[in-house]
Design an enzyme around this catalytic site. Sequence first.
Site, mmCIF file in Angstrom:
data_model
loop_
_atom_site.group_PDB
_atom_site.id
_atom_site.type_symbol
_atom_site.label_atom_id
_atom_site.label_comp_id
_atom_site.label_asym_id
_atom_site.label_seq_id
_atom_site.Cartn_x
_atom_site.Cartn_y
_atom_site.Cartn_z
ATOM 1 N N ASP A 197 43.699 -18.044 -40.389
ATOM 2 C CA ASP A 197 44.169 -18.948 -41.780
ATOM 3 C C ASP A 197 43.626 -20.414 -41.342
ATOM 4 O OD1 ASP A 197 45.778 -19.230 -39.540
ATOM 5 O OD2 ASP A 197 47.475 -20.028 -40.854
ATOM 6 N N GLU A 198 43.690 -21.035 -42.742
ATOM 7 C CA GLU A 198 43.634 -22.411 -42.860
ATOM 8 C C GLU A 198 42.481 -23.098 -41.718
ATOM 9 O OE1 GLU A 198 48.266 -23.805 -43.713
ATOM 10 O OE2 GLU A 198 47.667 -23.339 -41.406
ATOM 11 N N ALA A 199 41.355 -22.324 -42.089
ATOM 12 C CA ALA A 199 40.149 -22.904 -41.183
ATOM 13 C C ALA A 199 39.435 -23.788 -42.227
ATOM 14 C CB ALA A 199 39.373 -21.463 -40.687
ATOM 15 N N HIS A 200 40.101 -24.759 -42.540
ATOM 16 C CA HIS A 200 39.424 -25.834 -43.367
ATOM 17 C C HIS A 200 38.235 -26.526 -43.064
ATOM 18 C CE1 HIS A 200 43.042 -24.604 -45.968
ATOM 19 N NE2 HIS A 200 43.668 -25.436 -45.235
ATOM 20 N N HIS B 1 42.982 -23.952 -36.123
ATOM 21 C CA HIS B 1 44.348 -24.105 -35.249
ATOM 22 C C HIS B 1 44.087 -24.059 -33.776
ATOM 23 C CE1 HIS B 1 47.260 -23.856 -38.410
ATOM 24 N NE2 HIS B 1 46.384 -23.014 -39.190
#
Length: 543
Positions: free
Chosen positions: A348-351, A285
């Site tokens: 979060d969401e550190a893809h 993000h």
Amino acid sequence: MRLHRTRRVALPRLLGSLLLVTAAGISGIGAAPEGPVADGGPAAGPPRPLGQIVPAPVRAEPGGSPYTITPATRIRVGGDSGEVRRIGDYLAGVLRPSTGYALPVTGDGGDGIRLRLDEDNPELGAEGYRLKSGSGSVTITARGPAGLFHGVQTLRQLLPAAVERKSPQKGPWKVAGGTVTDAPRYAYRSAMLDVSRHFFSVAEVKRYIDQLALYKMNKLHLHLSDDQGWRIAIDSWPRLATYGGQTEVGGGLGGHYTKSDYREIVRYAASRYLEVVPEIDLPGHTNAALASYAELNCDGVAPPLYTGTQVGFSSLCVPKAVTYDFVDDVVREVAELTPGEYFHIGGDEAHSTSHEDYVAFMDRAQAVVGKYGKTVIGWHQLTGATPVKGAIAQYWGYDRTGAAEREQVARAAANGTKLVLSPADRGYLDMKYDKDTELGLSWAGYVSVERSYDWNPAAYLDGVPQEAVLGVEAPLWSETLTDSGEIEQMAFPRLPGIAELGWSPAATHDWEAYRVRLGAQGPRLSALGVDYYRAPQVPWATE
């Protein structure tokens, strides 16, 4: 241009009488007043029952004559505490416009509305209060100023809704006789506002703070950075705000808070006994930061600014030394501006970050937060790394979250990591109410007012000890929200339910009783100018 959204047209209010309901042994909770429902107009019947407030109190014991605010009423503040006087001034500021009375704030020693500190009430804790009403006075007693302030919110709700208006209204202004004794279930009762996807002004944030305070919330989590915008000035990295903050979802003008702006938000929140929890989302993000400084990218090339709504595509360059100079500077400067205990580092969401890099980065980022004297909070993916001692994980999973991920969170909780619960299909205020809702998203499903209220934080996650639950939070993400009216359509009436889960005893938890008390809040919200959604599940009172 700013992303255009059609404002939702509120459904017609449902009429009908309030049900006579008593919740789990708490006297007066959910009970409708006798006579016409006229909260906000001339008072035709007795005052509102002591228990008919949100959040539900620990104990409401009716008895004796009501108290009536008159032109002779004084607000009396005991002791030498400047904070008590400030609370008295705040109360006077609420009551004067609608009543038209002078309501001078004076020293203690007579009848009226009395605000008193008394440390000899251990059962009240740091935020509890006792409100005692009779024919001559209303007395609010607490161990500390926060408790007095919460007691003042109860007093507001016990008065007719018209007391919230900014012009003279017809009374009388009665408070039912009896005693309310109250203290919170959880120490952490929070709402999050995403100012990154769309930017909200200082005035809009203050408006939300006032709404949170009415329902006894004590934390405001500000999501200050994301792919679409960086919203806080950082002197050592000025382009973060001046370049990375110049847009938002849909390509609007964006914006950022100067340090003076942010200090004013922190000051105003503190005046309402809310602690600001800043979030800098890392290591994903981060497109706004990566676009602002090429050296933060592994290839040294800055990507363009981003105005879409996809997630998981950005990442800081974990091996680069400059990444940690950046993290240190940002954490230091934001921590210096924030007197509260907590610092949220996202996670979060550190893809686009490998697991090995994620673990390595979170180890170093947590150490930086500790270096500057703050307690780490991270989204629950932090439990996939190594949470430091004292770290807090914020759980945002939902019904479809896999068992392995839930078990990972439960193991961390069993090992001492405290949890703040924000299940997306219960507590995310940006989820649509139903298929016809124009604003919001639906990836976690539809979240009706009943669904947002009807869950128990202590039993929500299997394998998590009750003592591991620090509290609850209601996040509000802003992909589709552009102004205060749209914030209010999504937050109200669901936010009061999350507030009640955080404050009220488990024994008071009953949807049928709650929906009646919530319906009685409608005229008050209208008097405050809150553009709330008239959920069809709720028997809304009329003015």
